[in-house]
Design a protein around this motif. Structure first.
Motif, PDB file in Angstrom:
ATOM      1  N   GLY A  92       0.820  -1.209   0.000  1.00 49.96           N
ATOM      2  CA  GLY A  92       0.000   0.000   0.000  1.00 49.96           C
ATOM      3  C   GLY A  92       0.851   1.256   0.000  1.00 49.96           C
ATOM      4  N   GLY A  93       1.891   1.270   0.814  1.00 49.98           N
ATOM      5  CA  GLY A  93       2.801   2.412   0.845  1.00 49.98           C
ATOM      6  C   GLY A  93       3.571   2.587  -0.456  1.00 49.98           C
ATOM      7  N   LEU A  94       3.956   1.480  -1.065  1.00 50.86           N
ATOM      8  CA  LEU A  94       4.670   1.565  -2.341  1.00 50.86           C
ATOM      9  C   LEU A  94       3.770   2.093  -3.453  1.00 50.86           C
ATOM     10  CD1 LEU A  94       6.833  -1.681  -2.291  1.00 50.86           C
ATOM     11  CD2 LEU A  94       7.604   0.676  -2.071  1.00 50.86           C
ATOM     12  N   ALA A  95       2.486   1.770  -3.402  1.00 49.61           N
ATOM     13  CA  ALA A  95       1.558   2.294  -4.407  1.00 49.61           C
ATOM     14  C   ALA A  95       1.432   3.804  -4.277  1.00 49.61           C
ATOM     15  CB  ALA A  95       0.191   1.621  -4.259  1.00 49.61           C
ATOM     16  N   ILE A  96       1.401   4.317  -3.039  1.00 54.52           N
ATOM     17  CA  ILE A  96       1.348   5.767  -2.831  1.00 54.52           C
ATOM     18  C   ILE A  96       2.627   6.414  -3.345  1.00 54.52           C
ATOM     19  CG2 ILE A  96       1.350   7.564  -1.050  1.00 54.52           C
ATOM     20  CD1 ILE A  96      -0.537   5.777   0.558  1.00 54.52           C
ATOM     21  N   ALA A  97       3.759   5.832  -3.025  1.00 55.02           N
ATOM     22  CA  ALA A  97       5.044   6.387  -3.474  1.00 55.02           C
ATOM     23  C   ALA A  97       5.165   6.348  -4.987  1.00 55.02           C
ATOM     24  CB  ALA A  97       6.191   5.625  -2.825  1.00 55.02           C
ATOM     25  N   ALA A 156      -7.629  -3.191  -8.780  1.00 59.89           N
ATOM     26  CA  ALA A 156      -8.305  -1.899  -8.941  1.00 59.89           C
ATOM     27  C   ALA A 156      -7.962  -0.964  -7.791  1.00 59.89           C
ATOM     28  CB  ALA A 156      -9.814  -2.109  -9.044  1.00 59.89           C
ATOM     29  N   GLN A 157      -7.830  -1.505  -6.581  1.00 60.40           N
ATOM     30  CA  GLN A 157      -7.458  -0.671  -5.444  1.00 60.40           C
ATOM     31  C   GLN A 157      -6.029  -0.155  -5.575  1.00 60.40           C
ATOM     32  OE1 GLN A 157      -8.315  -3.289  -2.179  1.00 60.40           O
ATOM     33  NE2 GLN A 157     -10.397  -2.502  -1.932  1.00 60.40           N
ATOM     34  N   VAL A 158      -5.130  -0.984  -6.091  1.00 60.67           N
ATOM     35  CA  VAL A 158      -3.752  -0.530  -6.309  1.00 60.67           C
ATOM     36  C   VAL A 158      -3.745   0.642  -7.282  1.00 60.67           C
ATOM     37  CG1 VAL A 158      -1.523  -1.137  -7.328  1.00 60.67           C
ATOM     38  CG2 VAL A 158      -2.622  -2.708  -5.758  1.00 60.67           C
ATOM     39  N   TRP A 159      -4.430   0.473  -8.396  1.00 60.76           N
ATOM     40  CA  TRP A 159      -4.455   1.545  -9.402  1.00 60.76           C
ATOM     41  C   TRP A 159      -5.137   2.799  -8.855  1.00 60.76           C
ATOM     42  CZ3 TRP A 159      -0.860   1.196 -12.588  1.00 60.76           C
ATOM     43  CH2 TRP A 159      -0.531   0.019 -13.246  1.00 60.76           C
ATOM     44  N   SER A 160      -6.159   2.646  -8.031  1.00 58.90           N
ATOM     45  CA  SER A 160      -6.842   3.799  -7.444  1.00 58.90           C
ATOM     46  C   SER A 160      -5.918   4.571  -6.510  1.00 58.90           C
ATOM     47  CB  SER A 160      -8.083   3.349  -6.680  1.00 58.90           C
ATOM     48  OG  SER A 160      -9.012   2.750  -7.523  1.00 58.90           O
ATOM     49  N   VAL A 161      -5.146   3.850  -5.717  1.00 61.67           N
ATOM     50  CA  VAL A 161      -4.203   4.504  -4.809  1.00 61.67           C
ATOM     51  C   VAL A 161      -3.126   5.234  -5.606  1.00 61.67           C
ATOM     52  CG1 VAL A 161      -2.407   4.070  -3.087  1.00 61.67           C
ATOM     53  CG2 VAL A 161      -4.619   2.972  -2.866  1.00 61.67           C
ATOM     54  N   VAL A 162      -2.613   4.607  -6.655  1.00 61.32           N
ATOM     55  CA  VAL A 162      -1.594   5.247  -7.492  1.00 61.32           C
ATOM     56  C   VAL A 162      -2.153   6.514  -8.127  1.00 61.32           C
ATOM     57  CG1 VAL A 162      -0.255   4.969  -9.623  1.00 61.32           C
ATOM     58  CG2 VAL A 162      -0.275   3.146  -7.932  1.00 61.32           C
ATOM     59  N   LEU A 210      -5.918  20.702  -0.720  1.00 59.36           N
ATOM     60  CA  LEU A 210      -6.387  19.617  -1.593  1.00 59.36           C
ATOM     61  C   LEU A 210      -5.374  18.483  -1.663  1.00 59.36           C
ATOM     62  CD1 LEU A 210      -8.047  21.612  -4.511  1.00 59.36           C
ATOM     63  CD2 LEU A 210      -9.184  20.188  -2.800  1.00 59.36           C
ATOM     64  N   ALA A 211      -4.100  18.832  -1.693  1.00 59.37           N
ATOM     65  CA  ALA A 211      -3.064  17.796  -1.716  1.00 59.37           C
ATOM     66  C   ALA A 211      -3.075  16.989  -0.414  1.00 59.37           C
ATOM     67  CB  ALA A 211      -1.687  18.421  -1.942  1.00 59.37           C
ATOM     68  N   LEU A 212      -3.225  17.672   0.703  1.00 59.92           N
ATOM     69  CA  LEU A 212      -3.279  16.981   1.987  1.00 59.92           C
ATOM     70  C   LEU A 212      -4.488  16.061   2.057  1.00 59.92           C
ATOM     71  CD1 LEU A 212      -2.140  16.595   4.848  1.00 59.92           C
ATOM     72  CD2 LEU A 212      -3.591  18.507   5.557  1.00 59.92           C
ATOM     73  N   ALA A 213      -5.655  16.563   1.615  1.00 56.59           N
ATOM     74  CA  ALA A 213      -6.867  15.727   1.607  1.00 56.59           C
ATOM     75  C   ALA A 213      -6.688  14.530   0.674  1.00 56.59           C
ATOM     76  CB  ALA A 213      -8.077  16.554   1.180  1.00 56.59           C
ATOM     77  N   GLY A 214      -6.045  14.747  -0.469  1.00 58.33           N
ATOM     78  CA  GLY A 214      -5.799  13.646  -1.404  1.00 58.33           C
ATOM     79  C   GLY A 214      -4.874  12.592  -0.819  1.00 58.33           C
ATOM     80  N   PHE A 215      -3.819  13.016  -0.156  1.00 62.67           N
ATOM     81  CA  PHE A 215      -2.907  12.047   0.451  1.00 62.67           C
ATOM     82  C   PHE A 215      -3.558  11.315   1.618  1.00 62.67           C
ATOM     83  CE2 PHE A 215       0.783  14.250  -1.580  1.00 62.67           C
ATOM     84  CZ  PHE A 215       1.271  13.131  -2.244  1.00 62.67           C
ATOM     85  N   MET A 216      -4.396  12.024   2.388  1.00 59.16           N
ATOM     86  CA  MET A 216      -5.092  11.346   3.490  1.00 59.16           C
ATOM     87  C   MET A 216      -6.035  10.273   2.947  1.00 59.16           C
ATOM     88  SD  MET A 216      -5.792  14.560   6.072  1.00 59.16           S
ATOM     89  CE  MET A 216      -7.064  13.704   6.935  1.00 59.16           C
ATOM     90  N   GLN A 217      -6.752  10.587   1.875  1.00 61.93           N
ATOM     91  CA  GLN A 217      -7.641   9.591   1.269  1.00 61.93           C
ATOM     92  C   GLN A 217      -6.824   8.454   0.651  1.00 61.93           C
ATOM     93  OE1 GLN A 217     -10.727   9.158   1.609  1.00 61.93           O
ATOM     94  NE2 GLN A 217     -11.136   7.618   0.066  1.00 61.93           N
ATOM     95  N   ALA A 218      -5.673   8.761   0.070  1.00 64.33           N
ATOM     96  CA  ALA A 218      -4.818   7.711  -0.504  1.00 64.33           C
ATOM     97  C   ALA A 218      -4.334   6.756   0.583  1.00 64.33           C
ATOM     98  CB  ALA A 218      -3.628   8.335  -1.239  1.00 64.33           C
ATOM     99  N   PHE A 219      -4.000   7.282   1.757  1.00 64.31           N
ATOM    100  CA  PHE A 219      -3.584   6.404   2.851  1.00 64.31           C
ATOM    101  C   PHE A 219      -4.742   5.556   3.361  1.00 64.31           C
ATOM    102  CE2 PHE A 219       0.229   9.084   3.161  1.00 64.31           C
ATOM    103  CZ  PHE A 219       1.185   8.093   3.292  1.00 64.31           C
ATOM    104  N   ARG A 220      -5.960   6.120   3.389  1.00 66.85           N
ATOM    105  CA  ARG A 220      -7.128   5.318   3.771  1.00 66.85           C
ATOM    106  C   ARG A 220      -7.361   4.196   2.761  1.00 66.85           C
ATOM    107  NH1 ARG A 220     -12.309   8.420   4.413  1.00 66.85           N
ATOM    108  NH2 ARG A 220     -13.007   6.438   5.243  1.00 66.85           N
ATOM    109  N   MET A 221      -7.219   4.539   1.479  1.00 66.38           N
ATOM    110  CA  MET A 221      -7.399   3.523   0.439  1.00 66.38           C
ATOM    111  C   MET A 221      -6.285   2.484   0.494  1.00 66.38           C
ATOM    112  SD  MET A 221      -8.698   5.980  -2.654  1.00 66.38           S
ATOM    113  CE  MET A 221      -8.936   4.700  -3.854  1.00 66.38           C
ATOM    114  N   ALA A 222      -5.068   2.898   0.830  1.00 66.72           N
ATOM    115  CA  ALA A 222      -3.961   1.947   0.968  1.00 66.72           C
ATOM    116  C   ALA A 222      -4.201   0.994   2.129  1.00 66.72           C
ATOM    117  CB  ALA A 222      -2.649   2.695   1.150  1.00 66.72           C
TER     118      ALA A 222
END
Length: 183
Positions: A16-21, A104-110, A133-145
């Motif tokens: 999950g963390g690698l998908a965000i990175a 699909a979740q991996v691609w969504s996080v990316v 907006l960037a902070l909100a996007g990263f917070m949602q990305a971590f929830r999705m991860a």
């Protein structure tokens, strides 16, 4: 069940963390046109996976032959590139749908982390609004991860997601209300 459960769980969280990175660094190091084109292709892949889950897999009792053939080709490539021994192909449509939901979740996080990094880097709406907006996007990305790591753990254990979780698509309205809609 995996042989080493603790290591498997850590690897699922790490994925999950690698998908965000990958999403964030991809946007920062690629040209904007290339990032946009890749983002569009990722969005098409997510839509294709969702369509296959809902229309091909959950309405059947047996897995279609085309999915079994695709798994065999994938195992041949994994054996040639990674040296993995060939395993048994998944024959349960719900387990295949769980694997596809994880993809699909991996691609969504990316995609989401890439969009957040784009806002953070280019600041198109001013410093404060773009940073928010960037902070909100990263917070949602971590929830999705986090949901991604739970789904990967189920795939690793050979257990399927529930039908509701397979069909759930997280809505943006759930972000602002704090709802958690499926893994």
């Amino acid at each position: 069940m995996p042989e080493d459960q603790d290591l498997s769980f850590v690897l699922c969280v790490l994925c999950g963390g690698l998908a965000i990175a990958a999403g964030a660094l991809g946007v920062l190091h690629l040209a904007p046109a290339v990032s946009g084109a890749l983002g569009f292709m990722i969005l098409l892949r997510i839509c294709w996976l969702d369509d296959n889950i809902a229309n091909d897999l959950l309405v059947r009792d047996d897995l279609p032959q085309s999915y079994i053939n695709a798994q065999r080709r994938q195992q041949i490539i994994e054996m040639a590139l990674l040296g993995r021994p060939r395993g048994d192909a998944v024959t349960c449509p719900v387990q295949m749908a769980t694997k596809m939901r994880a993809e699909a979740q991996v691609w969504s996080v990316v995609l989401l982390s890439g969009c957040a990094a784009c806002f953070a880097h280019s600041m198109p709406l001013g410093a404060w609004l773009s940073s928010g907006l960037a902070l909100a996007g990263f917070m949602q990305a971590f929830r999705m991860a986090d949901r991604l790591s739970a789904t990967l753990w189920l795939v690793e254990c050979g257990r399927p997601l529930s039908r509701e979780a397979l069909l759930a698509r997280p809505a943006l309205s759930g972000v602002f209300r704090g709802r958690n809609r499926g893994p």
